[in-house]
Motif scaffolding. Structure first.
Motif, PDB file in Angstrom:
ATOM      1  N   ASP A   1       0.803  -1.048  -0.080  1.00  0.00           N
ATOM      2  CA  ASP A   1      -0.001   0.079   0.100  1.00  0.00           C
ATOM      3  C   ASP A   1       0.986   1.260   0.233  1.00  0.00           C
ATOM      4  O   ASP A   1       1.334   1.622   1.013  1.00  0.00           O
ATOM      5  N   ASP A   2       0.948   1.812  -1.029  1.00  0.00           N
ATOM      6  CA  ASP A   2       1.752   3.171  -1.274  1.00  0.00           C
ATOM      7  C   ASP A   2       3.273   2.801  -0.767  1.00  0.00           C
ATOM      8  O   ASP A   2       3.473   4.104   0.118  1.00  0.00           O
ATOM      9  N   VAL A   3       3.908   2.018  -1.158  1.00  0.00           N
ATOM     10  CA  VAL A   3       5.349   1.625  -0.625  1.00  0.00           C
ATOM     11  C   VAL A   3       6.222   2.574  -1.500  1.00  0.00           C
ATOM     12  O   VAL A   3       6.278   2.567  -2.671  1.00  0.00           O
ATOM     13  N   SER A   4       7.132   3.296  -0.817  1.00  0.00           N
ATOM     14  CA  SER A   4       8.365   4.142  -1.418  1.00  0.00           C
ATOM     15  C   SER A   4       9.750   3.669  -0.939  1.00  0.00           C
ATOM     16  O   SER A   4       9.367   3.836   0.405  1.00  0.00           O
ATOM     17  N   LEU A   5      10.494   3.229  -1.459  1.00  0.00           N
ATOM     18  CA  LEU A   5      12.110   3.347  -0.838  1.00  0.00           C
ATOM     19  C   LEU A   5      12.969   3.263  -2.022  1.00  0.00           C
ATOM     20  O   LEU A   5      12.644   2.993  -3.147  1.00  0.00           O
ATOM     21  N   GLU A   6      14.246   3.579  -1.612  1.00  0.00           N
ATOM     22  CA  GLU A   6      15.346   3.652  -2.533  1.00  0.00           C
ATOM     23  C   GLU A   6      16.413   2.842  -2.018  1.00  0.00           C
ATOM     24  O   GLU A   6      16.652   2.772  -0.962  1.00  0.00           O
ATOM     25  N   ILE A   7      16.868   2.201  -2.790  1.00  0.00           N
ATOM     26  CA  ILE A   7      18.207   1.050  -2.815  1.00  0.00           C
ATOM     27  C   ILE A   7      19.431   1.678  -3.423  1.00  0.00           C
ATOM     28  O   ILE A   7      18.986   1.601  -4.716  1.00  0.00           O
ATOM     29  N   LYS A   8      20.504   1.795  -2.693  1.00  0.00           N
ATOM     30  CA  LYS A   8      21.605   2.101  -3.617  1.00  0.00           C
ATOM     31  C   LYS A   8      22.257   0.997  -4.252  1.00  0.00           C
ATOM     32  O   LYS A   8      22.125  -0.123  -3.828  1.00  0.00           O
ATOM     33  N   GLU A   9      23.105   1.406  -4.972  1.00  0.00           N
ATOM     34  CA  GLU A   9      23.856   0.588  -5.764  1.00  0.00           C
ATOM     35  C   GLU A   9      24.841  -0.192  -5.003  1.00  0.00           C
ATOM     36  O   GLU A   9      25.518   0.325  -3.963  1.00  0.00           O
ATOM     37  N   LYS A  10      25.053  -1.694  -5.054  1.00  0.00           N
ATOM     38  CA  LYS A  10      26.153  -2.294  -4.324  1.00  0.00           C
ATOM     39  C   LYS A  10      25.635  -2.583  -2.876  1.00  0.00           C
ATOM     40  O   LYS A  10      26.386  -2.986  -2.033  1.00  0.00           O
ATOM     41  N   GLU A  11      24.246  -2.076  -2.491  1.00  0.00           N
ATOM     42  CA  GLU A  11      23.811  -2.285  -1.069  1.00  0.00           C
ATOM     43  C   GLU A  11      23.504  -3.747  -1.058  1.00  0.00           C
ATOM     44  O   GLU A  11      22.856  -4.231  -1.798  1.00  0.00           O
ATOM     45  N   PHE A  12      23.494  -4.030   0.477  1.00  0.00           N
ATOM     46  CA  PHE A  12      23.017  -5.354   0.959  1.00  0.00           C
ATOM     47  C   PHE A  12      21.820  -4.947   1.682  1.00  0.00           C
ATOM     48  O   PHE A  12      21.870  -4.683   2.804  1.00  0.00           O
ATOM     49  N   PHE A  13      20.634  -5.011   1.149  1.00  0.00           N
ATOM     50  CA  PHE A  13      19.398  -4.398   1.596  1.00  0.00           C
ATOM     51  C   PHE A  13      18.413  -5.393   2.243  1.00  0.00           C
ATOM     52  O   PHE A  13      18.085  -6.496   1.382  1.00  0.00           O
ATOM     53  N   GLY A  14      18.030  -5.415   3.441  1.00  0.00           N
ATOM     54  CA  GLY A  14      17.176  -6.383   3.829  1.00  0.00           C
ATOM     55  C   GLY A  14      15.706  -6.078   4.072  1.00  0.00           C
ATOM     56  O   GLY A  14      15.404  -4.615   4.282  1.00  0.00           O
ATOM     57  N   LEU A  15      14.838  -6.872   3.601  1.00  0.00           N
ATOM     58  CA  LEU A  15      13.381  -6.642   3.712  1.00  0.00           C
ATOM     59  C   LEU A  15      13.061  -7.510   4.853  1.00  0.00           C
ATOM     60  O   LEU A  15      12.885  -8.739   4.738  1.00  0.00           O
TER      61      LEU A  15
END
Lengths: 305, 440
Positions: free
Chosen positions: A18-32
């Motif tokens: 529901d209306d999700v926004s986020l930014e993930i940078k290059e080479k990042e190890f991003f957790g959800l």
């Protein structure tokens, strides 16, 4: 750079995002991080171009990802939650099938297969049928098949479900190497230990909303309390639980209670109260807050609920 | 005992929740029982609506009587005209009626020739042209036709002979003659005179010239031996191993449908395992998957059908090569229609088990009513109409045209057209089903 802008995705019975926004940078190890049904897999499927959103858009290096944008899909490798392999054929044949879909030429495909199978320690078993593999080996092959085309972004949707700790650690090692090699990795899990070990930044998702996001330290620092207190379940009378609750938010686990103290709690006063109630110090542990505690604090529910 | 009872309850719970098992246990047998009941149990009509080309070149009353009888019977659908090259319906002649049968527009033709019957002749000649593409059907047609003719013509013979007797002797003397003959028979053979006259066992001139029922029963026995059917097989005279040639198409289609349905249902397996997800997150669209499945299944169908006909050639000497190109065209069309069927099942089913169960039910039903197991004319007319909507019916028709009749491209074109039309319509439905379903 991945930019998720106001994404909403509805299914007949539920709004998954529901209306999700986020930014993930290059080479990042991003957790959800989130419990089952929070919307993690839906977000991964949107990022992979498997699903299309109802509104909003996802941009990868400025290009919109959708199920019909086949060029952008080449930048992505999805490691699915399930073992997306043909069991009745060999590991190499599986790799050939999936590699060919990315348009890899015969010679470069052969090279890529050897490289990835070596990486996950399955090169010697390449001629064996997948159905003869252990669960851990299948998981490793599942990963290898997803990165065969050397994607810029690797999406890992709970890639360690149902495997032994040794295989899990092996997969963590491969992913860390990939990240070190410059790949952007997005990793979903409901195991806080995994996120804590792997991810430089985490978004906590629940009921289709991002409820918190930041580095591990930022998230922990955002808590009112700096420690959590666990108490063994030797004291289960109402008198005891009422006492515990007077010091903060109490959650009931299988083997213990976990107490997230209210702001400004002095440990000395807590221990005095425990002593007066006849509770042994050995039953009490003070810990650094975990993501689990954070999630509990944010939602009032356990990650595994 | 309670443990056993609980385990039995568990078995029933699992059984009722397995819709495939339930349908295979109850629904499929029920449908087959109804169909076979119609055929063998007399629950429905007997054979009806069989196409029979008919030409009456005789001016005799007998010929007219046969024609009017055939016109009113439900057993046969009498065809007396055909569409000529100018698109007009014209009456058959002796050449066009044979062509009509040769082209497979009717299974048989009955011609009453000009000299079929005359007042001076004693007996009736009929010409029967047939295409025994279905042996069982042909035997039944011949039997029914003879029965129909026999029940009608004896009384006409009888009335004719009575008339001739009366013309020659006069009405009174004719009756007296018959009575005298009957008395003699009674005297020397010990039979009641009144019974002879009443039942018409001795029929010459007995009764009146209207040919009433009291005389026809005995007359039928007498005249059955003097009606001559000149039979001529128009098609399939040179076919090797006719029985296998007739049956191979039906069974080939049935097994093709089973394998294509299984292949279509494999979409569920791929979805469940996550392979579909993996494929669709590579540079592949849903239409790519559908096209690949569709073309794969057509090629599999072509291979399977070709293999079956090749076995027919190797083991039963069925001639598949003298008209191979047209056979190949029918094989491709049948495979395309079968594939569309398999895909539409997958598109509208919720699970693989559902697709397989529904597929089994539909395949058996289509094979039964489409003519793969027995001739469709056994079935009630409304089911015969439905059978023309099945791809089994048209595929079998195509195979028979090619293998049995040696039909050329223009002759199989309508059948190929129908099969491809079925494929197109069903494919549109399956694409719609895939779009709204959740297999992808």
């Amino acid at each position: 750079m991945i930019s998720i802008q106001n994404i909403t995705k509805k299914f007949p019975s539920v709004t998954a995002l529901d209306d999700v926004s986020l930014e993930i940078k290059e080479k990042e190890f991003f957790g959800l991080l989130g419990p089952n049904g929070a919307g993690k897999s839906t977000l991964m499927n949107l990022l992979a171009g498997y699903l299309d959103s109802d509104s909003g858009e996802i941009l990868i290096d400025g290009k919109i990802i959708s199920s019909n944008n086949l060029e952008v899909k080449k930048k992505i490798g999805l490691v699915p939650q399930s073992l997306a392999l043909y069991e009745e054929i060999t590991a190499q044949e599986n790799m050939e099938i999936f590699g060919s879909l990315f348009g890899l030429e015969k010679s470069s495909l052969r090279y890529a297969i050897a490289e990835k199978l070596n990486m996950v320690g399955l090169f010697d078993r390449k001629k064996d049928k997948v159905q003869t593999f252990s669960g851990g080996m299948k998981r490793r092959l599942n990963l290898a098949a997803s990165i065969l085309h050397d994607p810029q972004i690797v999406l890992c949707d709970e890639p360690t479900v149902g495997i032994d700790p040794q295989s899990r650690n092996a997969i963590f090692d491969y992913l860390e190497k990939l990240n070190e090699a410059g790949k952007t990795i997005i990793y979903t899990t409901h195991y806080m230990e995994e996120a804590e070990r792997l991810c430089s930044r985490v978004a906590i998702i629940d009921f289709g909303h991002i409820i918190s996001m930041g580095t591990m330290q930022q998230l922990i620092d955002s808590l009112e309390f700096k420690q959590t207190i666990t108490i063994d379940k030797n004291y289960e009378t109402e008198r005891h639980t009422s006492l515990f609750k007077s010091f903060g938010l109490l959650t009931d686990h299988e083997n213990n209670y976990e107490l997230m103290p209210t702001d400004g709690l002095k440990l000395s006063s807590f221990f005095t109260a425990m002593e007066e109630s006849g509770i042994s110090y050995s039953s009490i542990n003070i810990k650094k807050p975990s993501l689990e505690s954070l999630f509990l604090n944010l939602t009032g529910r356990s990650l595994r609920d | 005992m309670k443990t056993v009872w609980n385990l039995i309850k568990k078995e029933y719970l699992l059984f009722w929740n397995d819709k495939v098992s339930v349908s295979l246990t109850f629904l499929v047998p029920a449908v087959l029982i109804v169909l076979f009941g119609y055929i063998f149990g007399g629950s429905g009509n007997s054979a009806s609506g069989i196409d029979l080309a008919f030409l009456n070149n005789s001016n005799s009353k007998i010929a007219d009587k046969i024609e009017s009888t055939l016109d009113t019977t439900k057993t046969f659908h009498i065809i007396k005209t055909y569409l000529n090259n100018e698109g007009k319906q014209v009456k058959f002649d002796t050449v066009s009626i044979k062509d009509f049968v040769k082209k497979g527009n009717a299974s048989a033709a009955l011609v009453v020739p000009e000299d079929a019957y005359s007042d001076t002749a004693f007996g009736l000649k009929l010409k029967f042209y047939y295409n025994p593409r279905n042996e069982m059907e042909m035997q039944i047609i011949q039997g029914l036709l003879q029965q129909t003719v026999m029940t009608q013509i004896p009384e006409l013979f009888n009335s004719s002979l009575t008339r001739r007797s009366e013309d020659f002797l006069g009405k009174q003397k004719s009756k007296s003659f018959n009575k005298s003959i009957a008395t003699l028979i009674s005297k020397y053979f010990g039979v009641d005179t009144s019974k002879i006259l009443k039942d018409g066992y001795f029929t010459f001139g007995v009764g009146d010239s209207t040919g009433n029922d009291t005389t026809s029963k005995g007359a039928a026995k007498f005249f059955s031996s003097i009606v001559k059917f000149d039979k001529e097989q128009l098609v399939g005279k040179d076919v090797n191993n006719p029985n296998v040639t007739r049956s191979i198409g039906g069974y080939a289609m049935m097994f093709l449908l089973f394998s294509i349905t299984a292949s279509g249902a494999s979409l569920f397996e791929e979805k469940q395992s996550g392979v579909t997800l993996r494929i669709l997150t590579s540079p592949v669209s849903r239409m790519h998957i559908l096209w690949s499945k569709y073309l794969y299944n057509i090629s599999l169908g072509v291979l399977q059908l070709f293999a079956m006909f090749l076995f027919g050639f190797l083991f039963f000497n069925i001639d598949i090569f003298s008209n191979f190109l047209n056979l190949f065209i029918v094989i491709i069309s049948a495979s395309a229609a079968c594939t569309a069927f398999g895909m539409v099942l997958a598109a509208f089913s919720k699970t693989q088990a559902q697709a397989r169960g529904l597929g089994t039910f539909l395949i058996i039903t289509m094979s039964a009513i489409g003519g793969a197991w027995f001739p469709t004319f056994f079935l009630p007319s409304f089911i015969q109409t439905i059978s023309k909507l099945t791809l089994v019916y048209w595929s079998m028709d195509g195979f028979m045209k090619v293998l049995w009749e040696g039909a050329g491209f223009m002759e199989i074109l309508p059948i190929v057209g129908v099969l491809l039309l079925i494929a197109a319509i069903v494919n549109v439905a399956s694409i719609w089903g895939f779009k709204r379903g959740d297999i992808f």
